[in-house]
Design a protein around this motif. Sequence first.
Motif, PDB file in Angstrom:
ATOM      1  N   LEU A 107      14.475  15.359 -45.971  1.00 17.60           N
ATOM      2  CA  LEU A 107      13.698  14.472 -45.105  1.00 17.60           C
ATOM      3  C   LEU A 107      13.781  13.023 -45.558  1.00 17.60           C
ATOM      4  O   LEU A 107      13.743  12.112 -44.735  1.00 17.60           O
ATOM      5  CB  LEU A 107      12.236  14.927 -45.085  1.00 17.60           C
ATOM      6  N   VAL A 108      13.900  12.819 -46.882  1.00 19.36           N
ATOM      7  CA  VAL A 108      13.964  11.451 -47.411  1.00 19.36           C
ATOM      8  C   VAL A 108      15.169  10.700 -46.853  1.00 19.36           C
ATOM      9  O   VAL A 108      15.139   9.470 -46.693  1.00 19.36           O
ATOM     10  CB  VAL A 108      14.009  11.477 -48.953  1.00 19.36           C
ATOM     11  N   GLN A 109      16.228  11.417 -46.541  1.00 21.80           N
ATOM     12  CA  GLN A 109      17.434  10.776 -46.010  1.00 21.80           C
ATOM     13  C   GLN A 109      17.178  10.043 -44.693  1.00 21.80           C
ATOM     14  O   GLN A 109      17.889   9.102 -44.350  1.00 21.80           O
ATOM     15  CB  GLN A 109      18.531  11.820 -45.776  1.00 21.80           C
ATOM     16  N   PHE A 110      16.169  10.486 -43.958  1.00 20.24           N
ATOM     17  CA  PHE A 110      15.919   9.923 -42.631  1.00 20.24           C
ATOM     18  C   PHE A 110      14.705   9.004 -42.592  1.00 20.24           C
ATOM     19  O   PHE A 110      14.298   8.553 -41.533  1.00 20.24           O
ATOM     20  CB  PHE A 110      15.709  11.058 -41.618  1.00 20.24           C
ATOM     21  N   VAL A 111      14.120   8.739 -43.763  1.00 18.21           N
ATOM     22  CA  VAL A 111      12.921   7.896 -43.815  1.00 18.21           C
ATOM     23  C   VAL A 111      13.244   6.603 -44.533  1.00 18.21           C
ATOM     24  O   VAL A 111      13.811   6.609 -45.625  1.00 18.21           O
ATOM     25  CB  VAL A 111      11.768   8.619 -44.554  1.00 18.21           C
ATOM     26  N   SER A 112      12.921   5.502 -43.910  1.00 18.71           N
ATOM     27  CA  SER A 112      13.141   4.205 -44.550  1.00 18.71           C
ATOM     28  C   SER A 112      12.036   3.940 -45.567  1.00 18.71           C
ATOM     29  O   SER A 112      10.875   4.285 -45.340  1.00 18.71           O
ATOM     30  CB  SER A 112      13.147   3.095 -43.494  1.00 18.71           C
ATOM     31  N   ALA A 113      12.393   3.358 -46.673  1.00 17.97           N
ATOM     32  CA  ALA A 113      11.438   3.087 -47.745  1.00 17.97           C
ATOM     33  C   ALA A 113      10.401   2.076 -47.283  1.00 17.97           C
ATOM     34  O   ALA A 113      10.705   1.113 -46.581  1.00 17.97           O
ATOM     35  CB  ALA A 113      12.167   2.575 -48.977  1.00 17.97           C
TER      36      ALA A 113
END
Length: 272
Positions: free
Chosen positions: A85-91
């Motif tokens: 999921l982190v791959q698709f979430v901007s920091a």
Amino acid sequence: MGTSPSQIKELRQNSLIADRLSSSREGLVWKWEWCDVLTQEEELDLLKLKELLLDINLNLNCADRWRWIPGDAGLFSVKSCYNFLVQFVSAENLNPSLLEAVKKLWKNDVPSKVNVFGWRLLLEKLPTRDVLASKGIITNPHEICCVFCFRHVEDCCHIYYHCKFSQVVWSAIFKWLGCSITIGEEGLNHFVKCGDLVKGHRVRHLIWLTTNWCLWRLRNNIIFRGEVADVSKLIDNIMAVSWIWFSGRAGRKSTFSFADWCTNPIACLQSI
């Protein structure tokens, strides 16, 4: 092998994927039996499904099995799901003061669900009516008003700090605590100032959390159970709930009674 997609329009509701999909020398062969003509949107969904299954090879000699693709071993784990999921979430860069407040929040010895609630409140991630409306869950504009005052749109800042009802509640709580905090303070500043009243880390924000938690529960009870907003009843509830959390956890070493709690909660909190 699982049930077929678009079951609502499938002629045979209990058909299997194997009944609708087979392999041939030319590739995958589809055999649909619709009981009605597909809409344009459904045709697009069907096309997407076919594209997803283009590289699938059917083997009649092997049984189907579940496989978690993001996991190295094909098994599901929270870590693999998180990494996926982190791959698709901007920091998102959070305010350092907010991060520090969240760290202090987790040190409070209250039920875990209450700490999670407080964390969501500080980040303004509660499912308030304005949030539900932005997601299309609430479509009636008359349903986005605050359930306490019915005058303003319900968001985190309003329902907890700007609403006249909540301000009366906080005034009563501050009077009970024997202190004076500016009613206009909100969110992070409100959290910090309430925490500065108590020295003990494990109970520093206990009353702040309890007050907000009870406000949120009252809000839900008004919506789903038709309860009436009553300041006196809510204050009594806050005092009782906070005492239960204090005496059941942090208050084991304290010799104070509930009567002491009702008259001087700060002394009780600082006694441990």
